[in-house]
Enzyme design. Structure first.
Site, PDB file in Angstrom:
ATOM      1  CE  LYS A 223      61.832  25.755  29.924  1.00  0.00           C
ATOM      2  NZ  LYS A 223      62.136  26.515  31.124  1.00  0.00           N
TER       3      LYS A 223
ATOM      4  NE  ARG B 129      59.759  20.740  35.740  1.00  0.00           N
ATOM      5  CZ  ARG B 129      58.850  20.476  34.825  1.00  0.00           C
ATOM      6  NH1 ARG B 129      57.968  19.523  35.034  1.00  0.00           N
ATOM      7  NH2 ARG B 129      58.810  21.175  33.700  1.00  0.00           N
TER       8      ARG B 129
ATOM      9  NE  ARG C 113      58.079  24.368  34.286  1.00  0.00           N
ATOM     10  CZ  ARG C 113      57.787  24.609  35.566  1.00  0.00           C
ATOM     11  NH1 ARG C 113      56.646  25.144  35.901  1.00  0.00           N
ATOM     12  NH2 ARG C 113      58.670  24.293  36.503  1.00  0.00           N
TER      13      ARG C 113
ATOM     14  CD  GLU D 232      56.662  31.221  21.462  1.00  0.00           C
ATOM     15  OE1 GLU D 232      57.274  32.095  22.105  1.00  0.00           O
ATOM     16  OE2 GLU D 232      55.449  30.977  21.615  1.00  0.00           O
TER      17      GLU D 232
ATOM     18  CE  LYS E  78      65.248  23.856  29.532  1.00  0.00           C
ATOM     19  NZ  LYS E  78      64.842  24.684  30.604  1.00  0.00           N
TER      20      LYS E  78
ATOM     21  CB  SER F 129      68.229  17.749  34.152  1.00  0.00           C
ATOM     22  OG  SER F 129      66.841  17.821  33.864  1.00  0.00           O
TER      23      SER F 129
ATOM     24  CE1 TYR G 148      72.458  21.035  35.014  1.00  0.00           C
ATOM     25  CE2 TYR G 148      71.466  19.975  33.095  1.00  0.00           C
ATOM     26  CZ  TYR G 148      71.393  20.884  34.132  1.00  0.00           C
ATOM     27  OH  TYR G 148      70.261  21.648  34.278  1.00  0.00           O
TER      28      TYR G 148
END
Ligand code: PBG
Length: 308
Positions: A178, A188, A201, A217, A232, A258, A297
């Site tokens: 990610k 958000r 982040r 990871e 992602k 998004s 979406y």
């Protein structure tokens, strides 16, 4: 006849938002066509997705109150838990119910974990809370929990907690690769998250200049017990999907996030591109790169398109 890749309704996972304490669904300005659902409108939406043949949803909660710990995330009466129980009653085993497992929607500071005395996310203290969230979500009826907070050791902590409490059949979809992406902006808005002090982040999500690090990871998460892995965002990380596909044999999911959705919608609204055609092209590319399933979406719109 010779097409190598087909995107079908079976590949789609619909991300859905449910908000506590509202009477009518709330549109999200930066995600046209996506809403914050009430419990009732969420049930209707999932029934319609089921009728269209969409096999899975992933649920995000927007609590009425946020606190430094993010306690709404594991409260048995928290919004995701009650909404999941509704859906489990409605759809039985017909739709796979996934939950995003994180604290950021529930914390007043907007980070994915609790903070230490210096105001930085405290990795190990957060793991204990993720374990509690996993149990609350399993109890409420989740088939698959999807930890998205990128804390080190989160998959192992969740797996152990689930197994100890008899939830060994609840699977883990690990957001393994990610990236700290600028493409999460509209999300958000969707969950009313602002990171305190203009923070980001980058301390726990991946650096987009690195691909090998993402593979590391992925190996960690698999060793810790992940059943499926996620990359992602999607379209800017097709190389990572392909490399992950070559590395592992578990299912790989990609999250068309998004910002990816919003860009297509915005250009289509202006008549600059053909929105559904671009969506289909992008998501087919994600499959071609090696993903088995796509969180998008566009799930409903594409399912309607496929049904025509
Ligand atoms: C964290 C989470 C995020 C998204 C999914 N899970 C936000 C973040 O990491 O900042 C983003 C999804 C999207 O942009 O569509 N709970």
């Amino acid at each position: 006849m010779v097409a190598e890749t087909a995107l079908t309704v079976d590949d789609l996972v619909a991300p859905l938002f449910v908000r506590e304490g509202i009477d009518t669904p709330q549109p999200i300005a930066s995600l046209p066509g996506v809403v914050q659902h009430t419990r009732a409108s969420l049930r209707r939406e999932v029934a319609e997705l089921r009728a269209l043949g969409v096999p899975a949803i992933i649920l995000f909660g927007v609590p009425e109150r946020k606190d430094p710990q993010g306690s709404g995330a594991w409260d048995p009466d928290g919004i995701v838990q009650v909404a999941l129980a509704d859906l489990r009653d409605d759809v039985g085993d017909d739709v796979v119910l996934m939950t995003d497992l994180c604290l950021d929607e529930y914390t007043s500071h907007g980070h994915c974990g609790v903070l230490d005395d210096d105001g930085q996310p405290d990795n190990d203290a957060t793991l204990e809370l993720y374990a509690q969230v996993a149990l609350a979500q399993a109890e409420a009826g989740a088939d698959i929990v999807a930890p998205s907070g990128m804390m080190d050791g989160q998959v192992l902590a969740i797996r152990e907690a689930l197994d100890e409490e008899g939830w060994s059949d609840v699977a883990i979809l690990a957001y393994a690769a990610k990236y700290a992406s600028a493409l999460y902006g509209p999300f958000r808005d969707a969950v009313d998250v602002t990171i305190v002090g203009g923070g980001d982040r980058k301390g726990y999500q991946q650096d987009y200049r690195n691909a090998r690090e993402a593979l590391e990871e992925i190996r960690f998460d698999l060793d810790e017990g992940a059943d499926m892995l996620m990359v992602k965002p999607a379209v800017t990380y097709l190389d990572v999907i392909t490399r992950a596909r070559a590395l592992v044999d578990v299912p790989i999911a990609a999250y068309h996030v998004s910002g990816e959705y919003a860009m297509v919608k915005a250009a289509a609204e202006r008549g600059w591109i053909d929105g559904p055609a671009v969506a289909l092209e992008q998501l087919t590319a994600v499959k071609r790169a090696g993903a088995d399933l796509v969180l998008t979406y566009f799930a409903r719109e594409l399912a309607e398109l496929f049904a025509d």
